[in-house]
Design a protein around this motif. Sequence first.
Motif, short mmCIF file in Angstrom:
data_model
loop_
_atom_site.label_atom_id
_atom_site.label_comp_id
_atom_site.label_asym_id
_atom_site.label_seq_id
_atom_site.Cartn_x
_atom_site.Cartn_y
_atom_site.Cartn_z
N GLU A 155 -76.25 38.66 -182.26
CA GLU A 155 -75.99 37.35 -181.63
C GLU A 155 -77.70 36.80 -181.60
OE1 GLU A 155 -76.99 37.99 -177.24
OE2 GLU A 155 -74.35 38.85 -177.45
N SER A 156 -79.12 36.74 -182.65
CA SER A 156 -79.41 36.16 -183.29
C SER A 156 -78.72 35.08 -184.41
CB SER A 156 -80.24 36.42 -184.00
OG SER A 156 -80.04 37.23 -184.94
N HIS A 157 -77.79 35.39 -184.54
CA HIS A 157 -76.54 34.25 -185.85
C HIS A 157 -75.32 34.22 -185.15
CE1 HIS A 157 -78.76 37.69 -188.52
NE2 HIS A 157 -78.28 36.32 -189.54
N GLY A 158 -75.04 33.95 -183.69
CA GLY A 158 -74.26 32.81 -183.35
C GLY A 158 -73.20 33.91 -182.73
N TYR A 159 -73.19 35.13 -182.77
CA TYR A 159 -72.10 36.04 -183.10
C TYR A 159 -71.44 36.19 -181.93
CZ TYR A 159 -72.29 35.72 -188.55
OH TYR A 159 -72.05 35.23 -189.93
N GLY A 160 -70.09 36.95 -181.41
CA GLY A 160 -69.83 37.16 -180.26
C GLY A 160 -69.92 39.21 -180.32
N VAL A 161 -70.80 40.08 -179.65
CA VAL A 161 -70.63 41.11 -179.41
C VAL A 161 -69.93 41.71 -178.61
CG1 VAL A 161 -71.84 43.65 -179.42
CG2 VAL A 161 -72.82 41.25 -180.94
N VAL A 162 -68.21 42.19 -179.11
CA VAL A 162 -67.07 42.86 -178.31
C VAL A 162 -67.77 43.76 -177.19
CG1 VAL A 162 -65.07 44.30 -178.34
CG2 VAL A 162 -65.33 42.18 -180.09
N ARG A 163 -67.54 43.54 -175.95
CA ARG A 163 -67.74 44.58 -174.84
C ARG A 163 -66.72 45.81 -174.60
NH1 ARG A 163 -71.19 41.12 -175.39
NH2 ARG A 163 -72.84 40.69 -173.90
N GLU A 164 -65.89 45.06 -174.56
CA GLU A 164 -64.64 46.06 -174.44
C GLU A 164 -64.15 47.67 -175.14
OE1 GLU A 164 -63.62 42.07 -172.88
OE2 GLU A 164 -64.22 42.83 -174.86
N LEU A 165 -64.87 47.21 -176.04
CA LEU A 165 -64.74 48.64 -177.34
C LEU A 165 -65.96 48.82 -177.33
CD1 LEU A 165 -61.83 46.60 -178.79
CD2 LEU A 165 -61.28 48.85 -177.58
N VAL A 166 -66.18 50.50 -177.69
CA VAL A 166 -67.64 51.15 -177.78
C VAL A 166 -67.87 52.12 -179.26
CG1 VAL A 166 -68.20 50.69 -175.44
CG2 VAL A 166 -67.10 53.19 -175.81
N GLY A 167 -68.43 52.66 -179.46
CA GLY A 167 -68.56 54.07 -180.22
C GLY A 167 -68.64 54.75 -179.86
N HIS A 168 -68.64 56.69 -179.78
CA HIS A 168 -68.66 57.75 -179.05
C HIS A 168 -69.21 58.14 -179.51
CE1 HIS A 168 -65.26 58.15 -182.32
NE2 HIS A 168 -65.06 56.86 -182.17
N GLY A 169 -68.97 59.71 -179.16
CA GLY A 169 -69.38 60.84 -178.82
C GLY A 169 -68.28 61.82 -180.49
N LEU A 170 -68.33 62.67 -181.41
CA LEU A 170 -67.73 63.02 -181.93
C LEU A 170 -67.75 64.64 -182.31
CD1 LEU A 170 -65.12 61.43 -184.31
CD2 LEU A 170 -66.92 61.52 -186.13
N GLY A 171 -66.63 64.51 -182.29
CA GLY A 171 -66.53 66.71 -182.78
C GLY A 171 -64.86 67.18 -183.26
N LYS A 172 -64.93 68.11 -182.06
CA LYS A 172 -63.69 69.04 -182.16
C LYS A 172 -63.36 67.67 -181.49
CE LYS A 172 -65.28 74.11 -182.38
NZ LYS A 172 -64.73 75.20 -182.15
#
Length: 272
Positions: A155-172
């Motif tokens: 955001e300091s560079h003026g960009y939009g950060v998507v809210r509806e999609l996220v990273g996640h835990g990973l495993g089996k």
Amino acid sequence: MIKLKTPEEIELMRESALVVSRTLGMLASEIKPGVTALYLDKLAEDFIREQGAEPGFLGMYDFPNTLNMSPNAQVVHGIPNAEPLKEGDIISVDCGALKNGYYGDHAYTFPVGEIAEETKKLLKVTKESLYLGIAQFKAGNRVGDVAYAIQNYCESHGYGVVRELVGHGLGKKLHEGPEMPNYGKRGRGKQFKEGLVVAIEPMINMGTRRIKQLKDGWTILTADGQPSAHFEHNVAIVNGKPELLSTYQYIYEALGIESDEEDQFHQKKLVL
């Protein structure tokens, strides 16, 4: 549900992640004007199987392909098609693989030929935000610490950060707890513990943070039609610190790029 991993499980997950890393590296030299996403998708499927793994996305939730390929204003979950890539495009390639019962899942946004300077900056800042987030992924910190680092920088560079999609835990499972958003407040959210493995993946838009979905039920686009960038790594907490399980070094090797950006996140030397 959050499932902490043993050191042995983390090493198996590193193998899975490196299947994806090698696949992205193989694709790096193939991504050029005139090539279609469907052609690249078939290359990736064959290459993953040659490594003794299974494509992680193919058939999951009825997704029809091996790769999520999202050009230009597509944020994520693009379905590969027969439209040739053009000079000046960018394309996010998100790839998953299942090996030894564990998933690897990461992504890289590639330029197609020469791209506009403002688009180069979007890719650069998004990738830099990924590593700022990874630096906060350590025992005792919380989800909000990673999220804030990514959001504040982009955001300091003026960009939009998507809210509806996220990273996640990973495993089996491809998607485990905790969710790893790219926005938030420091000190908030689930606390990180030894053995946690996650996929951190900033999805950053040149313009508005708002998104929309195509009628195909998969493809996510920026609401204003401006480009979006997506970078993703798989990271474990080992000895209290972030340990990269995936790598972009295969990509850089293919493209003749020198980089030491990952060095601080490898506690033992990465052998390609």
